[in-house]
Scaffold this motif. Structure first.
Motif, short mmCIF file in Angstrom:
data_model
loop_
_atom_site.label_atom_id
_atom_site.label_comp_id
_atom_site.label_asym_id
_atom_site.label_seq_id
_atom_site.Cartn_x
_atom_site.Cartn_y
_atom_site.Cartn_z
N SER A 165 47.30 58.69 17.30
CA SER A 165 48.50 58.94 17.69
C SER A 165 49.48 58.00 16.96
CB SER A 165 48.38 59.05 19.37
OG SER A 165 47.99 57.43 19.80
N GLY A 166 50.93 58.18 16.92
CA GLY A 166 51.55 57.24 16.38
C GLY A 166 51.91 57.32 14.92
N ASN A 167 52.35 56.36 14.00
CA ASN A 167 52.58 56.32 12.64
C ASN A 167 52.15 55.16 11.98
OD1 ASN A 167 54.54 54.23 13.18
ND2 ASN A 167 55.69 55.74 14.28
N PRO A 168 52.39 55.00 10.59
CA PRO A 168 51.83 53.99 9.82
C PRO A 168 52.23 52.52 10.37
CG PRO A 168 52.79 55.52 8.41
CD PRO A 168 53.29 55.95 9.77
N THR A 169 53.34 52.32 11.21
CA THR A 169 53.68 50.92 11.50
C THR A 169 53.10 50.67 13.03
OG1 THR A 169 55.78 51.60 12.30
CG2 THR A 169 55.54 50.78 10.13
N HIS A 170 52.99 51.91 13.90
CA HIS A 170 52.59 51.57 15.22
C HIS A 170 51.59 52.62 15.43
CE1 HIS A 170 52.78 51.43 19.59
NE2 HIS A 170 53.20 50.00 19.29
N GLY A 171 50.51 52.60 16.17
CA GLY A 171 49.78 53.48 16.46
C GLY A 171 48.22 53.23 17.18
N GLN A 172 47.37 54.22 17.32
CA GLN A 172 46.20 54.09 17.54
C GLN A 172 45.24 55.25 17.18
OE1 GLN A 172 45.26 53.29 22.15
NE2 GLN A 172 44.43 55.41 22.15
N LEU A 173 43.93 54.82 16.89
CA LEU A 173 42.98 56.05 16.34
C LEU A 173 41.69 55.53 17.31
CD1 LEU A 173 42.30 57.88 14.19
CD2 LEU A 173 41.40 55.89 12.86
N VAL A 174 41.10 56.86 17.49
CA VAL A 174 40.14 56.57 18.25
C VAL A 174 39.10 57.62 17.47
CG1 VAL A 174 38.63 57.30 20.61
CG2 VAL A 174 41.00 56.61 20.63
N LEU A 175 37.64 56.98 17.22
CA LEU A 175 36.66 57.78 16.49
C LEU A 175 35.41 58.09 17.55
CD1 LEU A 175 35.75 56.02 13.20
CD2 LEU A 175 36.91 58.14 13.55
N SER A 176 34.86 59.32 17.67
CA SER A 176 34.28 59.77 18.57
C SER A 176 32.84 60.07 17.90
CB SER A 176 34.68 60.61 19.67
OG SER A 176 36.00 60.11 20.25
N GLY A 177 31.83 59.96 18.46
CA GLY A 177 30.47 60.34 18.02
C GLY A 177 30.15 61.83 18.46
N PRO A 178 29.16 62.52 18.18
CA PRO A 178 28.75 64.03 18.23
C PRO A 178 29.06 64.45 19.74
CG PRO A 178 26.92 62.98 17.56
CD PRO A 178 27.90 61.70 17.51
N LEU A 179 28.72 63.44 20.78
CA LEU A 179 28.77 63.80 22.11
C LEU A 179 30.34 63.51 22.85
CD1 LEU A 179 24.91 62.71 23.14
CD2 LEU A 179 26.03 65.05 22.50
N GLY A 180 30.92 62.96 22.05
CA GLY A 180 32.45 62.61 22.54
C GLY A 180 32.43 61.28 22.99
N ALA A 181 31.35 60.34 23.06
CA ALA A 181 31.48 59.36 23.35
C ALA A 181 32.40 58.27 22.15
CB ALA A 181 30.17 58.49 23.56
N THR A 182 33.33 57.45 22.78
CA THR A 182 33.94 56.65 21.62
C THR A 182 33.26 55.58 20.96
OG1 THR A 182 36.16 56.80 23.30
CG2 THR A 182 36.10 55.10 21.68
N ALA A 183 33.26 55.63 19.69
CA ALA A 183 32.39 54.88 18.76
C ALA A 183 33.31 53.60 18.60
CB ALA A 183 31.91 55.68 17.68
N ALA A 184 34.51 53.92 18.21
CA ALA A 184 35.48 52.75 17.55
C ALA A 184 36.81 53.21 18.16
CB ALA A 184 34.94 52.21 16.41
N GLN A 185 37.77 52.08 18.34
CA GLN A 185 39.17 52.33 18.27
C GLN A 185 40.06 51.45 17.63
OE1 GLN A 185 41.24 51.17 22.16
NE2 GLN A 185 41.02 53.50 22.52
N ALA A 186 40.78 51.89 16.88
CA ALA A 186 41.98 50.93 16.15
C ALA A 186 43.49 50.83 16.79
CB ALA A 186 42.02 51.05 14.86
N ARG A 187 44.01 49.68 16.99
CA ARG A 187 45.52 49.95 17.27
C ARG A 187 46.14 49.13 16.34
NH1 ARG A 187 44.54 48.71 23.86
NH2 ARG A 187 43.06 50.49 24.18
N TRP A 188 47.33 49.30 16.13
CA TRP A 188 48.21 48.52 15.28
C TRP A 188 49.60 48.72 15.61
CZ3 TRP A 188 45.58 52.73 14.06
CH2 TRP A 188 46.35 54.06 13.77
N ALA A 189 50.44 47.57 15.24
CA ALA A 189 51.70 47.40 15.49
C ALA A 189 52.23 46.45 14.43
CB ALA A 189 52.11 46.98 17.01
N PRO A 190 53.66 46.20 14.33
CA PRO A 190 54.07 45.39 13.61
C PRO A 190 53.47 43.95 13.75
CG PRO A 190 55.98 46.70 14.02
CD PRO A 190 54.59 47.11 15.02
#
Length: 180
Positions: A60-85
């Motif tokens: 969700s978001g755009n190149p300057t402000h957003g969030q990304l969630v990576l999930s494994g095969p069972l849907g559990a969150t493996a890692a998350q990145a958040r960024w803003a200026p």
């Protein structure tokens, strides 16, 4: 999670952010707009030993402000990145690692700078306006810019591939979920 594993998770998150932001032509958002995209991601770094990761993602978001969630095969969150200026963070089960920006996160993940501003355009199926580009030398759909080859050969199916042929070769493939 070791520093190397954390760095590769950062690479996977960065790659997902770059690819997810563009996977279908009709999803191009206005500057500053926010959207949520999801799909599957595969990243390969041809290092010794080779590193591979595959995960589901939600961006969700755009190149300057957003969030990304990576999930494994069972849907559990493996890692998350958040960024803003002026800031970026990688969040894993081991905790939070802060970076001054998304570029720094990329440097930690790959050991070098990645043209993040360009990649967001590339993955929307268009060259970045900040540098010269050429059609692919192999006549495949896509283009070459800043040392990367962008393949749009399967664009109509929702697939995008970005490949840096210089060592270590990095290949990132993403498939957006229908309706995402």
């Amino acid at each position: 999670m070791t520093r190397g594993a954390r760095g590769f998770a950062a690479l996977a998150l960065l790659a997902a952010a770059l690819l997810a932001g563009c996977a279908t032509p009709q999803r191009t958002a206005a500057p500053g707009a926010s959207e949520t995209l999801s799909g599957r991601l595969a990243v390969r770094v041809d290092s010794q030993p080779p590193r591979n990761v595959s995960a589901s993602f939600e961006l969700s978001g755009n190149p300057t402000h957003g969030q990304l969630v990576l999930s494994g095969p069972l849907g559990a969150t493996a890692a998350q990145a958040r960024w803003a200026p002026g800031e970026a963070a990688l969040i894993t089960s081991d905790g939070r690692t802060a970076y001054p920006d998304l570029d720094a996160l990329a440097v930690d993940a790959l050991g070098e700078r990645i043209p993040i501003a360009a990649l967001f355009d590339w993955l929307r199926g268009r060259p970045w306006t900040g540098a010269k580009f050429t059609p692919r030398s192999d006549n495949e759909a896509g283009f070459e810019q800043l040392g990367w080859r962008i393949s749009l050969a399967r664009w109509s199916e929702g697939w995008v591939e970005a490949r840096r042929p210089a060592a270590p070769v990095v290949t990132v493939r993403a498939k957006l979920e229908p309706g995402s």
